[in-house]
Enzyme design. Structure first.
Site, PDB file in Angstrom:
ATOM      1  N   ASP A  30      -4.233   5.460  -7.583  1.00 63.26           N
ATOM      2  CA  ASP A  30      -4.412   4.099  -8.090  1.00 63.26           C
ATOM      3  C   ASP A  30      -5.118   4.090  -9.442  1.00 63.26           C
ATOM      4  O   ASP A  30      -5.719   5.076  -9.863  1.00 63.26           O
ATOM      5  CB  ASP A  30      -5.177   3.236  -7.081  1.00 63.26           C
ATOM      6  N   GLU A  74     -10.272  14.573 -11.700  1.00 65.75           N
ATOM      7  CA  GLU A  74     -10.782  13.446 -12.493  1.00 65.75           C
ATOM      8  C   GLU A  74     -11.045  13.954 -13.916  1.00 65.75           C
ATOM      9  O   GLU A  74     -11.290  15.146 -14.114  1.00 65.75           O
ATOM     10  CB  GLU A  74     -12.091  12.933 -11.885  1.00 65.75           C
ATOM     11  N   GLU A  98      -8.970   4.389  -4.637  1.00 69.30           N
ATOM     12  CA  GLU A  98     -10.217   5.035  -5.077  1.00 69.30           C
ATOM     13  C   GLU A  98     -11.048   4.080  -5.923  1.00 69.30           C
ATOM     14  O   GLU A  98     -12.267   4.152  -5.930  1.00 69.30           O
ATOM     15  CB  GLU A  98      -9.908   6.291  -5.881  1.00 69.30           C
ATOM     16  N   GLU A  99     -10.365   3.194  -6.654  1.00 73.22           N
ATOM     17  CA  GLU A  99     -11.053   2.362  -7.657  1.00 73.22           C
ATOM     18  C   GLU A  99     -11.627   1.072  -7.060  1.00 73.22           C
ATOM     19  O   GLU A  99     -11.921   0.144  -7.783  1.00 73.22           O
ATOM     20  CB  GLU A  99     -10.076   2.006  -8.795  1.00 73.22           C
ATOM     21  N   HIS A 156     -10.980   3.433 -17.683  1.00 73.53           N
ATOM     22  CA  HIS A 156     -11.087   1.976 -17.467  1.00 73.53           C
ATOM     23  C   HIS A 156     -11.121   1.193 -18.785  1.00 73.53           C
ATOM     24  O   HIS A 156     -11.252  -0.024 -18.773  1.00 73.53           O
ATOM     25  CB  HIS A 156     -12.320   1.594 -16.622  1.00 73.53           C
TER      26      HIS A 156
HETATM   27 ZN    ZN Z   1     -10.767   8.212 -11.218  1.00 71.37          ZN
END
Ligand code: ZN
Length: 374
Positions: free
Chosen positions: A78, A176, A147-148, A350
């Site tokens: 995600d 990551e 996950e987010e 992000h």
């Molecule tokens: Zn991540």
């Protein structure tokens, strides 16, 4: 039109930077991972050496070579929502400012967090048996949803509950973004509320009451004077922090406040258990009403484990500590040492202008492929 929509097919053998772009072109904002999970599952099922298990929008794919060591390569499918800025470079679909797909920077939601890493996982899965090659370690690939968002929704947490046995291993790598260096373990995090109680009164006759905000002053003073430690764990220096992150009190401009709540966040080094971290904060704020509201254990880097040490040596760059909490802590809870290692700048995660260098994705794939082969 039929109810069934044609699902997207992924070519795992194309250049890994182009594969990253193909993954970005499938929108997978948290709770919308199905289309991407379908495409990943379909592609993995075509690799005869892998046993594939699907759970919701998470997928586990394992080799069974009977090797003495098993490594886990994990990544979330995600992303955070699409960019808010009109015309931002990080939109879906993917975008190559160079005009030449595969060259230079790739923009798009998830480029760094973390479709570059997922592309590396998929490319490895598809190519590690090429030419009759056999990896020197058994490998478990994990792709997971949610996950987010809140930890209770985590696809990885669900996999641990439903398929814990399939997640056993000696060492885990979370792809990551880390700029291609190994980031070991992670700090733990804990939240508290410290509450002071006063007595309400008209502020024109303040002596009739007692001021709860003023009563919180010593809490703030102790936090401001606190000197956070830097603690060496398995060779990496973890910098702690302890801060007031919110304060709430008072009801009106002419009322002496009868209640004040200070919210406190402690980021603690992975040498401490959550119980020890809690005791440390309670000792500092002795005499106050302190309630713990949230807690997540840290993870030791485990770089002294042979599999981890050989991985660090293969990457060749000096390993660093991870300060933010990540899913390495979930592996740590299972007793599996885990590190973060992936392409892209974590500081871009992000952000509306999220991007990754095509060569960084290729380099990450090369490093992992070389290490797995030995
Ligand atoms: Zn991540």
């Amino acid at each position: 039109m039929t109810a069934q929509t044609a699902s997207v097919r992924l070519d795992l053998r194309q250049d890994v930077a182009l594969l990253t772009a193909a993954l970005i072109d499938i929108n997978s904002v948290s709770a919308n991972e199905k289309e991407l999970a379908d495409a990943v599952e379909h592609a993995l099922r075509k690799i005869p050496q892998l046993t594939v298990v699907r759970d919701g929008d998470s997928i586990i794919a394992r080799t069974a070579l009977g090797r003495p060591e098993r490594v886990i390569l994990a990544g979330h499918l995600d992303t955070v929502p699409l960019p808010t800025t009109e015309g931002a470079l990080g939109t879906v679909p993917s975008f190559w400012p160079s005009g030449a797909p595969g060259e230079g920077l790739l923009y798009g939601r998830g480029t760094t967090d973390m479709k570059g890493g997922v592309a590396v996982q998929l490319a490895l899965a598809a190519t590690m048996f090429d030419g009759g090659a056999e990896p020197g370690k058994d490998v478990t690939f994990v792709f997971y949803d949610h996950e987010e968002v809140e930890a209770v929704k985590s696809g990885l947490g669900r996999l641990v509950r439903n398929h814990g046995g399939l997640l056993d291993g000696d060492f885990a790598i979370l792809l990551e973004p880390t700029h291609g260096t190994v980031e070991g373990g992670c700090n733990g995090t804990m939240r508290f509320e410290a509450t002071t109680i006063g007595e309400a009164a008209h502020s024109a006759r303040a002596w009739m009451g007692s001021n709860a905000i003023h009563a919180a002053a010593p809490i703030l003073a102790r936090l401001a004077a606190y000197e956070p430690a830097t603690i060496n764990v398995d060779g990496l220096d973890y910098r702690e922090s302890l801060n007031a992150v919110k304060i709430n009190g008072g009801t009106a401009g002419n009322v002496i406040p009868d209640r004040c709540v200070v919210e406190i966040n402690y980021r603690f080094a992975p040498d401490k258990t959550p119980d020890q971290a809690e005791a440390h904060v309670r000792e500092l704020l002795d005499g106050f009403d302190v309630v713990k509201t949230d807690s997540a254990a840290g993870a030791r880097p485990g770089l002294n484990h042979p599999a981890a040490a050989s991985f660090v040596a293969a990457v060749g760059a000096e390993p660093k500590p991870k300060y933010g909490w990540t899913d390495v802590a979930r592996f740590s809870e299972l007793g599996i040492p885990a590190v973060n290692f992936g392409p892209g700048d974590p500081l871009l995660a992000h952000k509306d202008n999220e991007h990754v260098d095509a060569d960084a994705v290729r380099e990450c794939l090369r490093a992992l492929r070389t290490w797995l082969a030995n």
